[in-house]
Design an enzyme around this catalytic site. Structure first.
Site, PDB file in Angstrom:
ATOM      1  N   HIS A 130      -5.289   1.162  -7.000  1.00  0.00           N
ATOM      2  CA  HIS A 130      -4.796   2.309  -6.232  1.00  0.00           C
ATOM      3  C   HIS A 130      -5.947   3.012  -5.504  1.00  0.00           C
ATOM      4  O   HIS A 130      -6.128   4.236  -5.613  1.00  0.00           O
ATOM      5  CB  HIS A 130      -4.064   3.293  -7.149  1.00  0.00           C
ATOM      6  N   ASP A 152      -2.048  -2.862  -4.287  1.00  0.00           N
ATOM      7  CA  ASP A 152      -2.864  -1.701  -4.626  1.00  0.00           C
ATOM      8  C   ASP A 152      -2.099  -0.690  -5.470  1.00  0.00           C
ATOM      9  O   ASP A 152      -2.703   0.200  -6.055  1.00  0.00           O
ATOM     10  CB  ASP A 152      -3.362  -1.020  -3.340  1.00  0.00           C
ATOM     11  N   GLU A 188       1.191   2.431 -13.710  1.00  0.00           N
ATOM     12  CA  GLU A 188      -0.246   2.467 -13.475  1.00  0.00           C
ATOM     13  C   GLU A 188      -0.944   3.224 -14.602  1.00  0.00           C
ATOM     14  O   GLU A 188      -0.468   4.293 -14.999  1.00  0.00           O
ATOM     15  CB  GLU A 188      -0.557   3.130 -12.122  1.00  0.00           C
ATOM     16  N   VAL A 229       0.839  -1.201   0.000  1.00  0.00           N
ATOM     17  CA  VAL A 229       0.000   0.000   0.000  1.00  0.00           C
ATOM     18  C   VAL A 229       0.874   1.251   0.000  1.00  0.00           C
ATOM     19  O   VAL A 229       0.400   2.346   0.286  1.00  0.00           O
ATOM     20  CB  VAL A 229      -0.959   0.021   1.216  1.00  0.00           C
ATOM     21  N   ARG A 267       4.307   2.415  -2.404  1.00  0.00           N
ATOM     22  CA  ARG A 267       4.524   2.828  -3.779  1.00  0.00           C
ATOM     23  C   ARG A 267       4.926   1.620  -4.610  1.00  0.00           C
ATOM     24  O   ARG A 267       5.707   0.778  -4.178  1.00  0.00           O
ATOM     25  CB  ARG A 267       5.601   3.926  -3.854  1.00  0.00           C
ATOM     26  N   ALA A 327      -6.473   4.268  -0.328  1.00  0.00           N
ATOM     27  CA  ALA A 327      -6.766   5.566   0.303  1.00  0.00           C
ATOM     28  C   ALA A 327      -7.015   6.575  -0.805  1.00  0.00           C
ATOM     29  O   ALA A 327      -6.133   6.813  -1.627  1.00  0.00           O
ATOM     30  CB  ALA A 327      -5.630   6.015   1.195  1.00  0.00           C
TER      31      ALA A 327
END
Length: 310
Positions: free
Chosen positions: A273, A249, A254, A223, A225, A276
């Site tokens: 992602h 995540d 990306e 969670v 990078r 949060a």
């Protein structure tokens, strides 16, 4: 520092346009979609707010940059930064969100959701005792604000979280904190490793083949990078069962490319992602609070140490 002209962009720019000007009518705001930014916008602004450098991004006229996310690698990774430009970040409820994300997958695993779902499909009645979360050995890489919030949440369920950081400095609520190079024994006994690290020169591909070789049938959650993980090494670790389940995540690229083997791996869980997400309300409050501290000279808890890249 005198801030008068604030350029706001990113996916929240329209929502922030409805929240910010009335709160600070003494400031000039410009709300612009990333694809519509021009050099004139940057020449006009002395502050920039966004998730990343966008358009013809330039620090030449800026005195303050505020990241709408908790991570700032988009601004600093392999970029030159002017030392006289303040960089701050949004934190808000990120710690709570990420802690809940991690907790959900630890409980899913401990309560054998997948196993019982398969038994239901097979119409099989096979009761067995779930694992207790308090019996799980959890190692958390990153003892900053987000890592601490994960640890605090897991403590409520009886876990004694182990931290790993660059310094190895004792940090509540971790039961113990190791330096990176001292974590081998803890990794060998870990049921779960949670990665909550920023991207820096030191953390780039930190989770590599050597790291994964230390694990023995452990779960791995990232969670932090994406570029902290060598994804080729992770796929190898999934194949040889050093990692039994990877919950991911964030990724080096990306969106995750369609050709990535992680998409189809039976022991990998991919989320886009979302552990949060910045809300417009959190973003607006962070901008306003940071601006007030800049003006009054109060300490900035969300200021980024550019030399350390977090």
């Amino acid at each position: 520092m005198d801030i008068q002209r604030i350029l706001v962009t990113g996916r929240l720019y329209a929502e922030l346009a409805a929240l910010l000007p009335d709160k600070r009518p003494d400031k000039a705001f410009r709300f612009v979609a990333e694809e519509e930014l021009t050099a004139n916008d940057f020449a006009w602004a002395d502050a920039y707010v966004g998730f990343r450098p966008a358009g013809p991004f330039s620090l030449a006229s800026l005195r303050w940059v505020h990241s709408l996310g908790a991570g700032v690698d988009a601004f600093l990774w392999r970029r030159q930064w002017k030392t006289d430009v303040l960089l701050t970040r949004t934190v808000g409820s990120f710690g709570e969100q990420i802690a809940e994300y991690c907790l959900s997958y630890l409980l899913r695993d401990a309560q054998c959701h997948d196993v019982y779902a398969w038994h239901q499909e097979q119409r099989q009645w096979k009761p067995f005792a779930p694992k207790r979360l308090g019996e799980q050995r959890v190692v958390i890489y990153g003892t900053g604000e987000i890592g601490r919030r994960i640890a605090e949440t897991l403590r409520l369920f009886g876990v004694s979280p182990i931290g790993v950081s660059r310094s190895g400095r004792d940090t509540p609520p971790f039961s113990v904190v190791y330096r990176h190079e001292e974590a081998g024994e803890a990794l060998a006994r870990a049921d779960w490793v949670i990665a909550a690290l920023p991207l820096t020169k030191e953390t780039h591909h930190l989770f590599d083949e050597t790291f994964f070789a230390c694990l023995h049938n452990a779960g791995f959650i990232n969670v932090g990078r994406g570029a902290t993980v060598d994804e080729t090494a992770l796929v190898g670790a999934l194949e040889n069962r050093n990692v039994r389940l990877a919950v991911l995540d964030v990724f080096e690229e990306e969106p995750l490319p369609p050709h990535s083997p992680l998409w189809a791996h039976p022991n990998a869980i991919i989320t886009p992602h979302i552990a949060a997400l910045t809300s417009a309300e959190d973003a607006a409050q962070s901008i306003l609070d940071t601006l007030r501290c800049i003006e009054t000279g109060e300490p900035l808890a969300n200021a980024v140490d550019v030399s350390r890249q977090y």
